[in-house]
Design a protein around this motif. Structure first.
Motif, short mmCIF file in Angstrom:
data_model
loop_
_atom_site.label_atom_id
_atom_site.label_comp_id
_atom_site.label_asym_id
_atom_site.label_seq_id
_atom_site.Cartn_x
_atom_site.Cartn_y
_atom_site.Cartn_z
N GLY A 52 27.14 -30.84 -10.31
CA GLY A 52 27.45 -29.58 -10.24
C GLY A 52 26.20 -28.54 -10.12
N ARG A 53 26.26 -27.10 -10.03
CA ARG A 53 25.21 -26.22 -10.06
C ARG A 53 25.01 -25.71 -11.12
N GLY A 54 23.97 -25.87 -12.01
CA GLY A 54 23.37 -25.18 -13.18
C GLY A 54 23.77 -26.79 -14.53
N GLU A 55 24.45 -27.64 -13.72
CA GLU A 55 24.85 -28.83 -14.52
C GLU A 55 23.73 -30.05 -14.51
N THR A 56 23.38 -29.90 -15.83
CA THR A 56 21.69 -31.69 -16.34
C THR A 56 22.66 -32.46 -16.17
N VAL A 57 22.29 -33.65 -15.60
CA VAL A 57 22.32 -34.89 -15.69
C VAL A 57 21.34 -36.09 -15.81
N GLY A 58 21.75 -36.79 -16.85
CA GLY A 58 20.11 -37.29 -17.10
C GLY A 58 20.66 -39.09 -16.62
N ILE A 59 20.43 -40.11 -16.07
CA ILE A 59 19.83 -41.08 -15.74
C ILE A 59 19.17 -42.40 -16.40
N VAL A 60 20.10 -43.55 -17.28
CA VAL A 60 19.23 -43.57 -17.80
C VAL A 60 19.01 -45.51 -17.56
N GLY A 61 18.86 -46.69 -17.47
CA GLY A 61 19.18 -47.82 -16.85
C GLY A 61 17.54 -49.09 -16.68
N ARG A 62 18.10 -49.81 -17.92
CA ARG A 62 16.95 -50.85 -17.10
C ARG A 62 15.87 -51.23 -16.64
N ASN A 63 14.99 -51.01 -16.50
CA ASN A 63 13.73 -51.10 -15.50
C ASN A 63 13.49 -51.87 -14.19
N GLY A 64 14.13 -51.58 -13.09
CA GLY A 64 14.46 -52.56 -12.04
C GLY A 64 16.09 -51.97 -12.03
N GLY A 198 20.40 -21.17 -14.85
CA GLY A 198 21.29 -21.52 -14.06
C GLY A 198 21.18 -23.27 -12.60
N ALA A 199 19.44 -23.15 -13.06
CA ALA A 199 19.18 -23.96 -12.38
C ALA A 199 19.71 -25.45 -12.75
N THR A 200 20.00 -26.79 -11.75
CA THR A 200 20.59 -27.73 -11.47
C THR A 200 19.30 -29.07 -12.18
N ILE A 201 19.50 -29.75 -13.03
CA ILE A 201 18.58 -30.74 -13.00
C ILE A 201 19.27 -32.56 -13.46
#
Length: 454
Positions: A52-64, A198-201
């Protein structure tokens, strides 16, 4: 968070062709598809989510696991094999270190070139150049060729450009792991300001604490597959459980995480965890700790055992009475037992206190790295006790427990349990402390005007 969608990814897949030799690549071109000389590597398969606009979402996971590939697809530097990507707003990205910079050009020239790629005119870049230069803090190197820069200088300049182009979407791929702590703190401070604006990250990080602290939601990728999407604390717990799992149990844990996936749409707010029932007649200020049997954790994550099992984690007063409703300013004992299913060497025990959002407040290990208990026999039972001062303000907190030892030639967890013990710090009268931790700050003041007149 706005219900407007800034990034929409539907059934996104990316396949790379892997050739054993350059000759095979040439033969593939000459045969025009009549014969295959490559192996398929699916970096991503059927990934779907919305931001969503203004939301901050992180991405995790092992290498590869496909994290960087996913970001490159969203930025448009790679084309998908299948699926669809929709983005709404100007994108600024920090992907591979220094990507987009010409090593022969000076820092100044690269700023203008990079800003032009991001959609700024030369006049707009000139108006913001002093701010970009000040944030990067690379001094006279701004007029030197980028090929003379250190990795830290390069990311400083790249980040300074990215955050000064008024982007609606900021995408970061582990870039903030580079540079000294002061610059990292400065970057995170600017990210906070962008969030408020309000930036999306969307960003990748191997730091679970960073994901929990800064993100509204998180995504777990593994081997190109989206295993889970949800609250940062839950996703980081699943990620850590996966990476610390023994190889023979990893697929079973993957399947368990996959089945338990409950995606939260971008338009819906993430619910606040209800850790325990509200205390009834004793929830006001009190001068005595006590034990509430209803105060039980609902988010416990247990790692796979590799030779030890943690049991009976509880908090006690110094007089030996069980307690989970504590009084600020007093000392307590955190105890648990460890059963060893096989012999272990260099054994150490640990604890960690966290907020309900998963932010780590502090803890301790029984000994320094490399100086653990030399040898523990199979079948041995050990009781562990940590004494701690409760300098926390009113609120609800979690305790972790862990035991490490040598697995092969490396120190690793023999067993670990997250959120295994839940406790509350009770309200206290006349408490003027703010925040989570009480630093015993004392305010003193005088009438400055009257003092001068005297």
């Amino acid at each position: 968070m706005s219900s407007e969608v800034a990034i929409k990814v539907e059934n996104l897949s990316k396949c790379f062709h892997i050739y054993d030799t350059p000759r095979d690549r040439l033969m593939q071109m000459l045969m025009r598809g009549r014969k295959t000389f490559y192996k398929e590597f699916w970096a991503l398969q059927n990934v779907s989510f919305e931001v969503g606009r203004g939301e901050t979402v992180g991405i995790v996971g092992r290498n590869g696991s496909g994290k960087s590939t996913l970001l490159q697809l969203i930025c448009g530097t790679l084309n998908p094999t299948g699926g669809k990507i929709d983005t709404h707003g100007r994108i600024a990205a920090l992907l591979e270190l220094g990507s987009g910079f010409n090593p022969e050009f000076s820092g100044r020239e690269n700023v203008y070139m990079n800003a032009a790629v991001l959609g700024l005119s030369r006049d707009e870049t000139a108006a913001r150049f002093s701010e970009i230069e000040a944030f990067a803090e690379i001094g006279d190197f701004i007029d030197q060729p980028v090929k003379t820069y250190s990795s830290g200088m390069m990311i400083r300049l790249a980040f300074a450009v990215a955050i000064n182009v008024d982007a609606q979407i900021l995408i970061i791929d582990e870039a903030l792991a580079v540079g000294d702590e002061l610059f990292q703190r400065k970057c995170y401070g600017r990210i906070e300001a962008l969030k408020k604006a309000g930036a999306t990250i969307l960003f990748v990080s191997h730091s679970g604490g960073t994901i929990i602290e800064f993100c509204d939601r998180a995504i777990l990728l593994d081997s190109g597959e989206q295993l889970a999407l949800g609250r940062p604390k839950d996703i980081v717990g699943k990620y850590q459980r996966l990476i610390y799992a023994p190889a023979e149990k990893r697929e079973a844990i993957r399947e368990e995480i996959r089945i338990g996936q409950l995606p939260v749409p971008a338009s819906e707010p993430v619910p606040i965890e209800m850790s325990a029932p509200v205390l009834s007649d004793r929830q006001g200020a009190t001068d005595s700790e006590f034990f509430d049997p209803h105060l039980k954790p609902q988010s416990t994550i247990e790692y796979e055992s590799t030779g030890a099992r943690i049991d009976a984690p509880e908090i006690f007063t110094l007089a030996g009475e069980r307690a989970n409703c504590l009084i600020r300013g007093r000392s307590y004992l955190y105890r648990y037992r460890v059963h060893f299913d096989r012999a272990a060497t260099n054994v150490r025990f640990g604890m960690m206190i966290k907020t309900t959002s998963g932010f780590e407040l502090g803890g301790a290990a029984s000994r320094t790295a490399g100086a653990g208990i030399a040898h523990v026999m199979r079948g041995q039972l050990m009781e562990v006790e940590f004494r701690f001062d409760c300098n926390l303000n009113e609120g609800t907190y979690f305790l972790n427990a862990g035991v490490t030892g040598m697995v092969g030639e490396e120190e690793a967890f023999l067993h670990r349990i997250m959120d295994v013990c839940l406790f509350k710090v009770m309200p206290s009268e006349n408490n003027t402390a703010t925040g989570v931790i009480n630093f015993n700050c004392v305010a003193e003041y005088t009438d400055a005007v009257r003092s001068l007149q005297a």
